[in-house]
Write a protein that holds these residues in place. Structure first.
Motif, mmCIF file in Angstrom:
data_model
loop_
_atom_site.group_PDB
_atom_site.id
_atom_site.type_symbol
_atom_site.label_atom_id
_atom_site.label_comp_id
_atom_site.label_asym_id
_atom_site.label_seq_id
_atom_site.Cartn_x
_atom_site.Cartn_y
_atom_site.Cartn_z
ATOM 1 N N LEU A 143 8.246 13.010 79.707
ATOM 2 C CA LEU A 143 8.284 11.548 79.573
ATOM 3 C C LEU A 143 9.462 10.897 80.306
ATOM 4 O O LEU A 143 9.593 9.682 80.303
ATOM 5 C CB LEU A 143 8.310 11.144 78.100
ATOM 6 C CG LEU A 143 7.017 11.390 77.323
ATOM 7 C CD1 LEU A 143 7.180 10.999 75.864
ATOM 8 C CD2 LEU A 143 5.851 10.636 77.954
ATOM 9 N N PHE B 5 9.989 7.682 83.261
ATOM 10 C CA PHE B 5 10.552 6.345 83.103
ATOM 11 C C PHE B 5 11.683 6.389 82.103
ATOM 12 O O PHE B 5 11.755 7.301 81.272
ATOM 13 C CB PHE B 5 9.507 5.339 82.620
ATOM 14 C CG PHE B 5 8.599 4.857 83.709
ATOM 15 C CD1 PHE B 5 9.061 4.672 84.996
ATOM 16 C CD2 PHE B 5 7.287 4.589 83.448
ATOM 17 C CE1 PHE B 5 8.228 4.234 86.006
ATOM 18 C CE2 PHE B 5 6.439 4.151 84.449
ATOM 19 C CZ PHE B 5 6.906 3.971 85.722
ATOM 20 N N LYS C 264 13.905 4.205 79.017
ATOM 21 C CA LYS C 264 13.494 3.439 77.829
ATOM 22 C C LYS C 264 13.107 2.007 78.180
ATOM 23 O O LYS C 264 12.147 1.464 77.631
ATOM 24 C CB LYS C 264 14.610 3.450 76.790
ATOM 25 C CG LYS C 264 14.822 4.802 76.163
ATOM 26 C CD LYS C 264 15.983 4.797 75.208
ATOM 27 C CE LYS C 264 16.243 6.219 74.707
ATOM 28 N NZ LYS C 264 17.420 6.309 73.870
ATOM 29 N N PHE D 260 9.558 1.895 79.589
ATOM 30 C CA PHE D 260 8.555 2.060 78.534
ATOM 31 C C PHE D 260 8.449 0.796 77.693
ATOM 32 O O PHE D 260 7.350 0.403 77.272
ATOM 33 C CB PHE D 260 8.878 3.274 77.652
ATOM 34 C CG PHE D 260 8.438 4.569 78.257
ATOM 35 C CD1 PHE D 260 7.090 4.878 78.409
ATOM 36 C CD2 PHE D 260 9.375 5.496 78.680
ATOM 37 C CE1 PHE D 260 6.684 6.078 78.968
ATOM 38 C CE2 PHE D 260 8.974 6.700 79.237
ATOM 39 C CZ PHE D 260 7.642 6.995 79.390
ATOM 40 N N MET E 5 6.407 -1.701 79.658
ATOM 41 C CA MET E 5 4.995 -1.330 79.602
ATOM 42 C C MET E 5 4.391 -1.707 78.238
ATOM 43 O O MET E 5 3.292 -2.261 78.164
ATOM 44 C CB MET E 5 4.812 0.161 79.867
ATOM 45 C CG MET E 5 3.358 0.593 79.865
ATOM 46 S SD MET E 5 3.135 2.358 80.052
ATOM 47 C CE MET E 5 3.510 2.535 81.785
ATOM 48 N N ALA E 6 5.113 -1.427 77.166
ATOM 49 C CA ALA E 6 4.611 -1.743 75.823
ATOM 50 C C ALA E 6 4.450 -3.254 75.644
ATOM 51 O O ALA E 6 3.458 -3.711 75.072
ATOM 52 C CB ALA E 6 5.555 -1.179 74.761
#
Length: 140
Positions: free
Chosen positions: A77, A80, A82, A85, A88-89
């Motif tokens: 993971l 990327f 934090k 991510f 993206m979220a």
């Protein structure tokens, strides 16, 4: 669940490519009723803005970060950080909320999602290109 450093670029390619494909598909499915020169230009503008200011720099930043890793193997993971991510979220949550809540008209979905999805898809392709370049350097 560790992978080779260069494989992180491939994972980024697959994740962003799949996201781009899906969003582009949603946009194009909504587009038939809104095919006008203005809407095509607006989609192109959305694409250009996201590519220039968001996804283009994101690809460069994460490719440089991955290439700078000294160790050969990393947790899968780590393609990327934090912040990426979180972005993206937020994008996924916002997009789902817009469509599920009926907060955006179909014209917006067609125009915006087509430009955004194409930009995301290109980001995935650029990560794929960087993965291919890394493989070539290794073999070279």
């Amino acid at each position: 669940m560790k992978v080779k450093r260069d494989t992180l670029l491939l994972l980024a390619c697959l994740v962003w490519g799949a996201a781009g494909f899906n969003i582009l598909r949603i946009g194009l499915a909504a587009y038939p009723a809104f095919r006008t020169a203005l809407n095509f230009c607006l989609s192109a503008l959305v694409f250009a803005v996201f590519q220039r200011f968001v996804f283009g720099p994101l690809v460069k930043k994460h490719t440089a970060r991955i290439r700078a890793y000294e160790e050969e193997r990393h947790f899968f993971l780590k393609f990327f950080d934090k912040k990426a991510f979180a972005v993206m979220a937020m994008m996924m949550t916002g997009g789902i909320a817009l469509r599920a809540g009926g907060l955006a008209p179909e014209r917006f979905i067609a125009v915006f999602y087509t430009g955004l999805g194409a930009s995301l898809l290109l980001a995935g392709a650029l990560f794929g290109r960087n993965y291919g370049a890394a493989l070539s350097r290794r073999r070279g």
